[in-house]
Structures are given as structure tokens and as C-alpha cells.
Design a protein around this motif. Structure first.
Motif, PDB file in Angstrom:
ATOM      1  N   VAL A  89       0.980  -1.088   0.072  1.00  0.00           N
ATOM      2  CA  VAL A  89      -0.130  -0.159   0.089  1.00  0.00           C
ATOM      3  C   VAL A  89       0.808   1.231  -0.093  1.00  0.00           C
ATOM      4  CG1 VAL A  89      -1.588   1.401   1.511  1.00  0.00           C
ATOM      5  CG2 VAL A  89      -2.291  -0.707   0.883  1.00  0.00           C
ATOM      6  N   ASN A  90       0.460   2.243  -0.608  1.00  0.00           N
ATOM      7  CA  ASN A  90       0.989   3.505  -0.841  1.00  0.00           C
ATOM      8  C   ASN A  90       0.840   4.357   0.427  1.00  0.00           C
ATOM      9  OD1 ASN A  90       2.155   2.973  -3.162  1.00  0.00           O
ATOM     10  ND2 ASN A  90       1.171   4.828  -4.127  1.00  0.00           N
ATOM     11  N   LEU A  91       2.008   4.912   1.215  1.00  0.00           N
ATOM     12  CA  LEU A  91       1.635   5.958   2.176  1.00  0.00           C
ATOM     13  C   LEU A  91       0.471   6.832   1.782  1.00  0.00           C
ATOM     14  CD1 LEU A  91       5.203   5.632   3.821  1.00  0.00           C
ATOM     15  CD2 LEU A  91       3.179   5.266   5.003  1.00  0.00           C
ATOM     16  N   LEU A  92       0.931   7.462   0.774  1.00  0.00           N
ATOM     17  CA  LEU A  92      -0.141   8.605   0.258  1.00  0.00           C
ATOM     18  C   LEU A  92      -1.243   8.457  -0.110  1.00  0.00           C
ATOM     19  CD1 LEU A  92       2.623   9.915  -2.591  1.00  0.00           C
ATOM     20  CD2 LEU A  92       2.246  10.812  -0.316  1.00  0.00           C
ATOM     21  N   SER A  93      -1.827   6.999  -0.332  1.00  0.00           N
ATOM     22  CA  SER A  93      -2.997   6.568  -0.272  1.00  0.00           C
ATOM     23  C   SER A  93      -3.707   6.667   1.115  1.00  0.00           C
ATOM     24  CB  SER A  93      -3.167   5.065  -0.574  1.00  0.00           C
ATOM     25  OG  SER A  93      -2.799   4.998  -2.020  1.00  0.00           O
ATOM     26  N   LEU A  94      -2.994   6.606   2.082  1.00  0.00           N
ATOM     27  CA  LEU A  94      -3.711   6.732   3.602  1.00  0.00           C
ATOM     28  C   LEU A  94      -3.564   8.168   3.808  1.00  0.00           C
ATOM     29  CD1 LEU A  94      -1.487   3.845   5.305  1.00  0.00           C
ATOM     30  CD2 LEU A  94      -4.017   3.823   4.593  1.00  0.00           C
ATOM     31  N   SER A  95      -3.052   8.830   3.153  1.00  0.00           N
ATOM     32  CA  SER A  95      -2.962  10.598   3.414  1.00  0.00           C
ATOM     33  C   SER A  95      -4.157  10.932   2.633  1.00  0.00           C
ATOM     34  CB  SER A  95      -1.683  11.045   2.796  1.00  0.00           C
ATOM     35  OG  SER A  95      -1.680  11.305   1.464  1.00  0.00           O
ATOM     36  N   GLY A  96      -5.012  10.195   1.830  1.00  0.00           N
ATOM     37  CA  GLY A  96      -5.952  10.811   0.894  1.00  0.00           C
ATOM     38  C   GLY A  96      -5.478  11.537  -0.300  1.00  0.00           C
ATOM     39  N   GLY A  97      -4.191  11.601  -0.767  1.00  0.00           N
ATOM     40  CA  GLY A  97      -3.712  12.062  -1.724  1.00  0.00           C
ATOM     41  C   GLY A  97      -4.200  11.555  -2.869  1.00  0.00           C
ATOM     42  N   TYR A  98      -4.827  10.570  -3.222  1.00  0.00           N
ATOM     43  CA  TYR A  98      -5.411   9.859  -4.550  1.00  0.00           C
ATOM     44  C   TYR A  98      -6.918   9.881  -4.573  1.00  0.00           C
ATOM     45  CZ  TYR A  98      -0.668   8.008  -4.762  1.00  0.00           C
ATOM     46  OH  TYR A  98       0.653   7.757  -4.616  1.00  0.00           O
ATOM     47  N   GLY A  99      -7.211  10.605  -3.439  1.00  0.00           N
ATOM     48  CA  GLY A  99      -8.887  10.802  -3.257  1.00  0.00           C
ATOM     49  C   GLY A  99      -9.368   9.813  -2.299  1.00  0.00           C
ATOM     50  N   PRO A 100     -10.743   9.895  -1.930  1.00  0.00           N
ATOM     51  CA  PRO A 100     -11.305   9.484  -0.495  1.00  0.00           C
ATOM     52  C   PRO A 100     -11.620   7.804  -0.970  1.00  0.00           C
ATOM     53  CG  PRO A 100     -12.936  10.741  -1.646  1.00  0.00           C
ATOM     54  CD  PRO A 100     -11.609  11.176  -2.322  1.00  0.00           C
ATOM     55  N   HIS A 101     -11.792   7.471  -2.343  1.00  0.00           N
ATOM     56  CA  HIS A 101     -12.062   6.087  -2.480  1.00  0.00           C
ATOM     57  C   HIS A 101     -11.098   5.103  -2.412  1.00  0.00           C
ATOM     58  CE1 HIS A 101     -16.187   7.021  -3.581  1.00  0.00           C
ATOM     59  NE2 HIS A 101     -15.814   8.189  -4.662  1.00  0.00           N
ATOM     60  N   VAL A 102      -9.985   5.645  -2.652  1.00  0.00           N
ATOM     61  CA  VAL A 102      -8.417   4.934  -2.527  1.00  0.00           C
ATOM     62  C   VAL A 102      -8.237   5.013  -0.991  1.00  0.00           C
ATOM     63  CG1 VAL A 102      -6.088   4.949  -3.149  1.00  0.00           C
ATOM     64  CG2 VAL A 102      -7.655   5.435  -4.863  1.00  0.00           C
ATOM     65  N   LYS A 103      -8.365   5.949  -0.504  1.00  0.00           N
ATOM     66  CA  LYS A 103      -7.988   5.940   1.022  1.00  0.00           C
ATOM     67  C   LYS A 103      -8.789   5.119   1.856  1.00  0.00           C
ATOM     68  CE  LYS A 103      -7.900   8.585   5.118  1.00  0.00           C
ATOM     69  NZ  LYS A 103      -8.003  10.151   5.741  1.00  0.00           N
ATOM     70  N   LYS A 104     -10.208   4.832   1.261  1.00  0.00           N
ATOM     71  CA  LYS A 104     -11.051   4.166   2.089  1.00  0.00           C
ATOM     72  C   LYS A 104     -10.611   2.299   1.781  1.00  0.00           C
ATOM     73  CE  LYS A 104     -15.964   2.463   2.110  1.00  0.00           C
ATOM     74  NZ  LYS A 104     -17.267   2.881   1.756  1.00  0.00           N
ATOM     75  N   ILE A 105     -10.220   2.021   0.461  1.00  0.00           N
ATOM     76  CA  ILE A 105      -9.854   0.733   0.303  1.00  0.00           C
ATOM     77  C   ILE A 105      -8.428   0.431   0.919  1.00  0.00           C
ATOM     78  CG2 ILE A 105      -8.943  -0.903  -1.556  1.00  0.00           C
ATOM     79  CD1 ILE A 105     -11.964  -0.371  -1.409  1.00  0.00           C
ATOM     80  N   ALA A 106      -7.435   1.406   0.850  1.00  0.00           N
ATOM     81  CA  ALA A 106      -6.259   1.291   1.659  1.00  0.00           C
ATOM     82  C   ALA A 106      -6.576   1.070   3.104  1.00  0.00           C
ATOM     83  CB  ALA A 106      -5.309   2.394   1.612  1.00  0.00           C
ATOM     84  N   GLU A 107      -7.410   1.714   3.811  1.00  0.00           N
ATOM     85  CA  GLU A 107      -7.749   1.611   5.254  1.00  0.00           C
ATOM     86  C   GLU A 107      -8.424   0.167   5.474  1.00  0.00           C
ATOM     87  OE1 GLU A 107      -8.293   6.231   6.370  1.00  0.00           O
ATOM     88  OE2 GLU A 107     -10.154   4.907   5.981  1.00  0.00           O
TER      89      GLU A 107
END
Length: 250
Positions: A183-201
Motif C-alpha cells: 500500500v502507498n503511504l500517500l493513499s492513506l493520506s488521501g492524496g489519491y482521493g477518498p475512495h482510494v483511501k477507504k480501500i487502503a484502510e
């Protein structure tokens, strides 16, 4: 691990030393869509060291005609960066592997390659990715071929493949195929948008994440990374996860 938040309720300086080794970045200059200038490579690596990293494994894209990289193009860039770091007095271990796009050219590469011909991570891992537009039709076969070569595939940023966001069972299938997930750390930051962050979490909450990577390309990424490293909710999410970054010591 992260008790420094409990005393004052405020974060201390950004600290990613618990990750230790970054195994996905685009810091080698002028070789793909990442950094272009050697001086920026040195500056970014200094910043990553200050964040607590003690080893960086740079992974330029190898992508058909767009970034037709190979050991012959990547390793000289690694030597250039190492020399520049030494001249600047920056003491940190820097290695190089690659981020292989699984496409028809990758299948052709595997057909004519031995394990030692490929740019691997710590000897036995190989970082692979798919297009953000559609799944690789030869993905399953490529993973099988890599396993038969004695390599452990790591699928880069699975959370960014939006065509799987409503098919979470696909991530479980990747694990069943023998892939590790990064997983990208930037995904957890919301840097690619909320949907990507949700899946990463969700991947974290389901204990499916094996590696964390910066996937650094440019200034905005670095700023987001530094910001993430001050967030209590980030540490609450990853605390206790069995991240394998620090096993990449070869």
C-alpha cells in the motif's frame, strides 16, 4: 510503538522510522516520471533519512515503450546517486530494483529471462503493477511464472486500481495467488482521493497489507508524506500491523 501521542495529545516531529526501509520510489533522476535532476534526488533522500528511513530501494518503471528501462539504464543511475550522496556526506543505504508493468512485454521478458536477469528486491521479491485503466489480462499467468522462477511478487498499490473497489474479494484472490500487497503511504493520506483511501484502510483493517511504500515522484508527494507522518489516526491504523519492510535487508 506510538505512545508519543498519548502524553500531550499532539504529534511530535514526523517520524517513519518504524517502517525503516522504503521499497517503492522514483528517486533515480531522469529515468521515468519521477525526479529528473540529480540534486533533487539528493535532497529527497536527505528528507527521507530525516523522516527515519535507513535504507531506500528505488524502483523505476519498466513499461513497454514508454519507460523501456533495464539493468543497463537503471544501475548507472544508482551509481550516480550513490556518488552524489557520498559527496554530500549523506550516509544512507540506497539500492535499486524496478516496478514492472504486467503487460505483453513483461510476458515476453519472462519468457527469455532468468531470475538473475530481473531487478529484484532483497533477492527474492519483485515489484509489479497493473494499469490504472483496466486489469492486466495476463496477470494470473505472470504471477504463476514468477513463482515458478522462485520469485515472490509484490503487487504495488492495489488500492489504486479503482476497477476493483467494488470487488474486494479480488484483493483476497491476489493473496491466494501468492502476491504480497504493498500500500502507498500517500493513499492513506488521501492524496489519491477518498475512495482510494477507504480501500487502503480496509486492507489494513483486514490485515492484508505486507509492505508500505512512499511511491515518491515529486514535491507534492513529499509534502503529503511529511504531513501524514504527524497524524495520530495514521499511527492508530498501522500500529501493530505486521509490515515486512524491515525484513528487506539483503
Amino acid at each position: 510503538m506510538f505512545n508519543f501521542f498519548k502524553r500531550s495529545g499532539k504529534p511530535v516531529e514526523p517520524d517513519l522510522s518504524f517502517i525503516g526501509i522504503d521499497m517503492h520510489s522514483h528517486l533515480l533522476p531522469g529515468i521515468d516520471d519521477g525526479l529528473q535532476e540529480l540534486e533533487n534526488s539528493v535532497a529527497y533522500i536527505k528528507d527521507l533519512k530525516e523522516l527515519g528511513y535507513h535504507k531506500l530501494i528505488c524502483t523505476p518503471h519498466i513499461l513497454s515503450d514508454l519507460y523501456p528501462n533495464s539493468p543497463q539504464t537503471i544501475l548507472p543511475k544508482l551509481a550516480l546517486v550513490r556518488d552524489a550522496l557520498k559527496a554530500a556526506g549523506v550516509d544512507i543505504q540506497v539500492e535499486a530494483a524496478a516496478e514492472y508493468m504486467i503487460d505483453h512485454m513483461f510476458s515476453e521478458l519472462l519468457a527469455k529471462s532468468k531470475k538473475e536477469d530481473l531487478l529484484t528486491i532483497a533477492g527474492d521479491y519483485i515489484l509489479v503493477e497493473m494499469s490504472y485503466l483496466s486489469p492486466s489480462p495476463n496477470f494470473d499467468q505472470a504471477i504463476f511464472d514468477l513463482r515458478m522462477m522462485g520469485l515472490q511478487p509484490i503487487l504495488a498499490h492495489p488500492e489504486r486500481y479503482s476497477y476493483y473497489h467494488h470487488e474486494f474479494e479480488q484483493y483476497e484472490r491476489f493473496k491466494d495467488l501468492g502476491c504480497k500487497l504493498q500500500v502507498n503511504l500517500l493513499s492513506l493520506s488521501g492524496g489519491y482521493g477518498p475512495h482510494v483511501k477507504k480501500i487502503a484502510e480496509r486492507l489494513f483493517k483486514n490485515e492484508m497489507v505486507d509492505f508500505l511504500g512512499t511511491d515518491l515522484h515529486h514535491d507534492r508527494h513529499l509534502a503529503m508524506l511529511k504531513s501524514l507522518a504527524t497524524k495520530k489516526e495514521f499511527y492508530d491504523l498501522v500500529n501493530g500491523a505486521e509490515i515486512l519492510n524491515n525484513t528487506l535487508i539483503k
